[in-house]
Design an enzyme around this catalytic site. Structure first.
Site, PDB file in Angstrom:
ATOM      1  N   GLY A   1       9.286 -88.619 -32.532  1.00 56.97           N
ATOM      2  CA  GLY A   1       8.661 -89.165 -31.325  1.00 56.97           C
ATOM      3  C   GLY A   1       7.344 -88.472 -31.041  1.00 56.97           C
TER       4      GLY A   1
ATOM      5  N   SER B   1       3.496 -77.120 -14.908  1.00 52.54           N
ATOM      6  CA  SER B   1       2.097 -76.755 -15.170  1.00 52.54           C
ATOM      7  C   SER B   1       1.364 -76.215 -13.937  1.00 52.54           C
ATOM      8  CB  SER B   1       1.341 -77.947 -15.774  1.00 52.54           C
ATOM      9  OG  SER B   1       1.897 -78.236 -17.029  1.00 52.54           O
TER      10      SER B   1
ATOM     11  N   GLY C   1      11.704 -74.244 -25.724  1.00 51.68           N
ATOM     12  CA  GLY C   1      10.301 -74.674 -25.679  1.00 51.68           C
ATOM     13  C   GLY C   1       9.461 -74.105 -24.553  1.00 51.68           C
TER      14      GLY C   1
ATOM     15  N   LYS D   1      -0.339 -89.364 -23.650  1.00 51.58           N
ATOM     16  CA  LYS D   1      -1.139 -88.593 -24.622  1.00 51.58           C
ATOM     17  C   LYS D   1      -1.861 -89.483 -25.627  1.00 51.58           C
ATOM     18  CE  LYS D   1       1.655 -84.428 -24.255  1.00 51.58           C
ATOM     19  NZ  LYS D   1       2.457 -83.413 -24.915  1.00 51.58           N
TER      20      LYS D   1
HETATM   21  P1  ATR Z   1       9.066 -87.558 -26.941  1.00 53.48           P
HETATM   22  O1  ATR Z   1       7.726 -87.940 -26.439  1.00 53.48           O
HETATM   23  O2  ATR Z   1       9.830 -86.609 -26.040  1.00 53.48           O
HETATM   24  O3  ATR Z   1       9.060 -87.090 -28.365  1.00 53.48           O
HETATM   25  P2  ATR Z   1       9.965 -90.173 -27.736  1.00 53.48           P
HETATM   26  O4  ATR Z   1       8.616 -90.444 -28.281  1.00 53.48           O
HETATM   27  O5  ATR Z   1      10.624 -91.223 -26.911  1.00 53.48           O
HETATM   28  O6  ATR Z   1       9.961 -88.890 -26.830  1.00 53.48           O
HETATM   29  O7  ATR Z   1      10.928 -89.754 -28.938  1.00 53.48           O
HETATM   30  C1  ATR Z   1      12.262 -89.456 -28.765  1.00 53.48           C
HETATM   31  C2  ATR Z   1      12.824 -88.899 -30.062  1.00 53.48           C
HETATM   32  O8  ATR Z   1      14.198 -88.564 -29.834  1.00 53.48           O
HETATM   33  C3  ATR Z   1      12.833 -89.889 -31.226  1.00 53.48           C
HETATM   34  O9  ATR Z   1      12.740 -89.180 -32.432  1.00 53.48           O
HETATM   35  C4  ATR Z   1      14.209 -90.541 -31.061  1.00 53.48           C
HETATM   36  O10 ATR Z   1      14.732 -91.126 -32.236  1.00 53.48           O
HETATM   37  P3  ATR Z   1      14.415 -92.681 -32.582  1.00 53.48           P
HETATM   38  O11 ATR Z   1      13.027 -92.684 -33.132  1.00 53.48           O
HETATM   39  O12 ATR Z   1      15.438 -93.063 -33.569  1.00 53.48           O
HETATM   40  O13 ATR Z   1      14.536 -93.420 -31.285  1.00 53.48           O
HETATM   41  C5  ATR Z   1      15.029 -89.321 -30.712  1.00 53.48           C
HETATM   42  N1  ATR Z   1      16.269 -89.694 -30.002  1.00 53.48           N
HETATM   43  C6  ATR Z   1      16.416 -90.016 -28.706  1.00 53.48           C
HETATM   44  N2  ATR Z   1      17.705 -90.308 -28.425  1.00 53.48           N
HETATM   45  C7  ATR Z   1      18.391 -90.150 -29.593  1.00 53.48           C
HETATM   46  C8  ATR Z   1      19.772 -90.293 -29.976  1.00 53.48           C
HETATM   47  N3  ATR Z   1      20.703 -90.667 -29.090  1.00 53.48           N
HETATM   48  N4  ATR Z   1      20.113 -90.043 -31.271  1.00 53.48           N
HETATM   49  C9  ATR Z   1      19.182 -89.663 -32.169  1.00 53.48           C
HETATM   50  N5  ATR Z   1      17.861 -89.502 -31.878  1.00 53.48           N
HETATM   51  C10 ATR Z   1      17.469 -89.750 -30.613  1.00 53.48           C
END
Ligand code: ATR
Length: 275
Positions: free
Chosen positions: A133, A19, A243, A69
């Site tokens: 997430g 940023s 992104g 956020k």
């Molecule tokens: P962000 O702010 O980047 O969205 P987050 O809120 O921690 O980060 O969300 C991470 C997302 O990646 C979630 O949808 C998570 O799935 P879960 O809700 O089941 O945890 C997904 N994610 C992260 N690691 C994963 C993995 N190994 N397999 C499947 N989904 C994963």
């Protein structure tokens, strides 16, 4: 000499944030000499005091990133519609003793999309959103406004249900065994999970064998520029997008809110960011 207008991005970890590069590029292009944009490491447990102290020190506005956020949403006195809808704030500014909060991520996502993609792949079409997430909220709200038929798959199904409730919109929640069928009917697939951020990590949430040849594949991840998700899509000769443009467009929307100027997104900036 006029006073300096101070802005910054806060979050944790913040070291690698792009940023400052983006905002400083625009200050130079727009000849806005008395403006600064820094990055400040702020964690959840010191968010509130930091905001109050930056406000007292005369800070003009802040971008807010992970993991702040949602607390920035709570802290704001006045919210924009996009912030209210996503229950998240990525842009704060201080005025008349009040804290204003907006979320420019939905606009950033929408503006990052080519018009043709919105028209032909999203509007009234089946769109698959992977993940539930923090970053999925803006995408869900943006796709809703673009009139998509949305289905969500998340490893933890309950979080997908909560996502729909939080944003207050309709969508179908898919079970793992329903994914293959939905994938083959989708003209737009977007990954909002963090899978693929770590080196060597493979995003194996969907089987690309089932993706149609005219499907547009988007990954919110921009570092690495070619995530494992997009790599699999490219191997199938699909049109893809990462992104980075969303990052720039959400920054442009924050810049406009604070400074009243719509900055130009030029090749020079995209090159600086590694596009
Ligand atoms: P962000 O702010 O980047 O969205 P987050 O809120 O921690 O980060 O969300 C991470 C997302 O990646 C979630 O949808 C998570 O799935 P879960 O809700 O089941 O945890 C997904 N994610 C992260 N690691 C994963 C993995 N190994 N397999 C499947 N989904 C994963």
């Amino acid at each position: 000499m006029s006073e300096i207008t101070r802005t910054a991005v806060i979050g944790s970890p913040i070291e690698h944030s792009l940023s400052p590069t983006i905002h400083n590029h625009w200050f130079t292009k727009e000849q806005m000499k008395n403006h600064t944009y820094d990055k400040i490491e702020v964690e959840l447990n010191n968010f509130s005091e930091t905001i109050d102290s930056l406000n007292k020190q005369g800070c003009f506005g802040l971008n807010v990133t992970v993991p702040l956020k949602e607390v920035a949403y709570e802290k704001s006195d006045t919210l924009s519609e996009n912030a209210s809808q996503t229950k998240a704030v990525n842009t704060l500014w201080f005025k008349d003793g009040k804290i204003f909060g907006d979320n420019t991520d939905p606009v950033g996502f929408t503006k990052s999309l080519p018009d043709k993609v919105i028209e032909k792949k999203i509007n009234s079409k089946n769109c698959l959103l992977l993940g539930a997430g923090g970053s999925s909220r803006a995408v869900l709200w943006s796709l809703t406004q673009l009139n998509a038929n949305i289905a969500i798959y998340n490893r933890t199904e309950e979080k997908a249900e909560n996502l729909l409730k939080t944003v207050g919109v309709n969508g179908k929640i898919l079970k793992k065994e329903e994914l293959d069928d939905y994938v083959s009917t989708s003209s737009f697939i977007v990954n909002t999970t963090s899978l693929g951020l770590q080196e060597g990590e493979v995003n194996d949430l969907i089987n690309f064998e089932n993706v149609r040849s005219d499907t547009y594949v988007y990954d919110l991840i921009y570092n690495p520029p070619l995530s494992s998700f997009l790599d699999q899509a490219k191997n199938k000769k699909l049109k893809t997008q990462n992104g980075l443009r969303m990052l720039v467009e959400q920054a442009a929307a924050s810049f406009k809110i604070w400074h009243g100027v719509s900055p130009i997104v030029d090749e020079e900036l995209m090159k600086k960011l590694g596009a």
